[in-house]
Scaffold this active site. Structure first.
Site, short mmCIF file in Angstrom:
data_model
loop_
_atom_site.label_atom_id
_atom_site.label_comp_id
_atom_site.label_asym_id
_atom_site.label_seq_id
_atom_site.Cartn_x
_atom_site.Cartn_y
_atom_site.Cartn_z
N HIS A 123 -1.29 0.97 -4.35
CA HIS A 123 -1.77 2.67 -4.43
C HIS A 123 -0.99 3.55 -5.29
CE1 HIS A 123 -3.95 1.25 0.14
NE2 HIS A 123 -4.20 1.13 -0.98
N ASN A 180 2.42 -6.44 13.84
CA ASN A 180 2.40 -4.93 13.48
C ASN A 180 3.37 -5.43 14.78
OD1 ASN A 180 1.11 -2.56 14.68
ND2 ASN A 180 0.02 -3.12 12.37
N GLY A 216 2.55 -4.45 8.99
CA GLY A 216 2.52 -2.86 9.13
C GLY A 216 1.36 -2.10 9.15
N THR A 217 0.07 -2.92 8.80
CA THR A 217 -0.81 -2.38 8.26
C THR A 217 -2.19 -2.17 9.48
OG1 THR A 217 -2.46 -1.25 6.29
CG2 THR A 217 -1.86 -3.84 7.35
N SER A 218 -2.46 -1.23 9.59
CA SER A 218 -4.06 -0.81 10.60
C SER A 218 -5.22 -1.57 10.15
CB SER A 218 -3.93 0.66 10.75
OG SER A 218 -4.33 1.51 9.74
N CYS A 233 3.09 18.56 -22.08
CA CYS A 233 1.74 19.28 -23.00
C CYS A 233 1.29 20.92 -22.64
CB CYS A 233 1.08 18.20 -23.19
SG CYS A 233 -0.31 17.58 -21.61
N GLN A 271 1.12 -1.05 0.34
CA GLN A 271 -0.22 -0.37 0.09
C GLN A 271 0.78 1.32 0.09
OE1 GLN A 271 -3.51 -0.62 2.88
NE2 GLN A 271 -1.67 -2.33 3.46
N CYS A 305 3.58 18.41 -17.61
CA CYS A 305 3.61 17.80 -18.62
C CYS A 305 4.53 18.96 -19.67
CB CYS A 305 2.02 17.16 -19.58
SG CYS A 305 2.28 16.28 -20.37
N1 APR Z 1 6.31 -2.73 12.27
C1 APR Z 1 5.59 -2.62 12.47
N2 APR Z 1 4.18 -2.23 12.04
C2 APR Z 1 4.46 -1.38 12.24
C3 APR Z 1 5.24 -0.23 13.00
C4 APR Z 1 7.03 -1.34 13.10
N3 APR Z 1 8.06 -1.18 12.86
N4 APR Z 1 5.21 0.81 13.18
C5 APR Z 1 4.11 1.08 13.16
N5 APR Z 1 3.54 -0.22 12.98
C6 APR Z 1 1.84 -0.58 12.34
C7 APR Z 1 0.93 0.34 12.74
O1 APR Z 1 0.53 0.00 13.88
C8 APR Z 1 -0.17 0.51 12.36
O2 APR Z 1 -0.67 -0.49 12.95
O3 APR Z 1 1.64 0.30 11.02
C9 APR Z 1 0.84 0.20 11.05
C10 APR Z 1 0.26 1.94 10.28
O4 APR Z 1 -1.28 1.65 10.40
P1 APR Z 1 -1.38 3.02 8.98
O5 APR Z 1 -0.73 4.35 9.04
O6 APR Z 1 -2.46 3.03 8.78
O7 APR Z 1 -0.80 2.51 7.56
P2 APR Z 1 -1.50 1.76 6.47
O8 APR Z 1 -1.87 0.95 7.41
O9 APR Z 1 -0.20 1.12 5.21
O10 APR Z 1 -2.92 2.81 5.87
C11 APR Z 1 -3.75 1.78 4.91
O11 APR Z 1 -4.28 4.19 4.37
O12 APR Z 1 -3.97 6.39 4.21
C12 APR Z 1 -4.15 5.90 3.33
O13 APR Z 1 -3.39 4.76 0.97
C13 APR Z 1 -3.13 5.71 2.49
O14 APR Z 1 -1.64 2.98 1.73
C14 APR Z 1 -2.44 4.15 2.94
C15 APR Z 1 -3.82 3.33 3.42
#
Ligand code: APR
Length: 247
Positions: free
Chosen positions: A121, A215, A189-191, A152, A103, A150
């Site tokens: 993304h 995470n 590492g995604t929420s 253009c 992402q 651009c």
């Molecule tokens: N190692 C593992 N996980 C981590 C670390 C780390 N060092 N640091 C932070 N995190 C976790 C946090 O606990 C959280 O769950 O990474 C996650 C980051 O979450 P977000 O900030 O919500 O990012 P993401 O999930 O990538 O967001 C998704 O939302 O804003 C839009 O398009 C944007 O691609 C993005 C999408």
């Protein structure tokens, strides 16, 4: 402290995996000094997404949007891939059947050499002409002019997916094919709150697959995951690869 037993459970699963799908979010780049979106120092704590990351905001005020992206490119341009990124490159080398869906728009996985990859993304080093739709790379930091144009004469926009926009068709098709074929999904590492990507773990579970989460804290994905390893991905991923190589 990560339990060795959990690392070994993950390594054993990976050793019996036929197709590994890896999904990453902003957390994997946090140790490279790039702010996440929703963490304490997250971008959305300090900036309003609807004013900076929507097609309407760009139409209304392309200069402010580009100033913000120029600032982010400044931070990301100085950042280096961390051990978490390198470990995912190693997983691509180990698994013949492999796909990385990220992402992240920071380009760090690409700089680490990942090739079997979908930047679902987009990528903020790539720009798109708002009239012709053609894309090109724009690496200068700071940008020579804001907004960049651009040849253009029309304005260029960052080739990223903004809120209110649909994901690129080809990227989505690649992702859905991999969701069908994979038997193990590793989510790093995604929420897990932004759709449609946030639905991927449940899709893999419904197909009988195995879900691994890495995470620093629990997320909605933790309820679905077979194993959740809580800690920094830059610490955990190299340990997982080490344990896999000794299986
Ligand atoms: N190692 C593992 N996980 C981590 C670390 C780390 N060092 N640091 C932070 N995190 C976790 C946090 O606990 C959280 O769950 O990474 C996650 C980051 O979450 P977000 O900030 O919500 O990012 P993401 O999930 O990538 O967001 C998704 O939302 O804003 C839009 O398009 C944007 O691609 C993005 C999408």
């Amino acid at each position: 402290m990560i339990q060795a037993a959990d690392i070994n459970k993950v390594a054993t699963r990976l050793a019996n995996t036929k197709f590994l799908l890896v999904l990453t979010g902003a957390g994997i780049s946090h140790e490279s000094g790039i702010p996440t979106f929703r963490g304490n120092d997250g971008l959305w704590q300090n900036y309003r997404a609807e004013e900076l990351a929507t097609p309407w905001a760009f139409e209304r005020d392309p200069v402010t949007v580009w100033q913000w992206y120029d600032w982010r490119r400044g931070i990301i341009g100085k950042a280096k891939p961390n051990p978490g990124h390198h470990a995912i490159k190693e997983l691509e080398d180990i698994f013949e059947n492999f796909l990385l869906i990220t992402q992240n728009v920071d380009g760090l996985h690409g700089r680490t050499g990942n090739a079997k990859m979908v930047e679902i993304h987009g990528n903020l080093w790539r720009v798109r002409c708002v009239r012709e739709g053609k894309t090109s790379m724009l690496m200068e930091v700071p940008l020579p002019s804001i907004p960049p144009r651009c040849e253009c004469g029309e304005i260029l926009r960052p080739d990223v997916v903004w809120f209110g926009e649909s994901l690129p068709t080809q990227a989505l098709e690649q992702a859905f094919r991999a969701l069908e074929m994979c038997d193990t999904l590793m989510v790093v590492g995604t929420s897990g709150v932004v759709y449609p990507v946030a639905s991927f773990p449940e899709t893999v579970k419904n197909n009988g697959g195995f879900v691994i989460e890495i995470n620093t804290e629990a997320t909605p994905i933790s309820n679905i995951a077979d194993v959740s390893l809580f800690g920094k991905s830059g610490d955990i991923l190299p340990e997982v690869v080490r344990a896999l190589r000794t299986q």
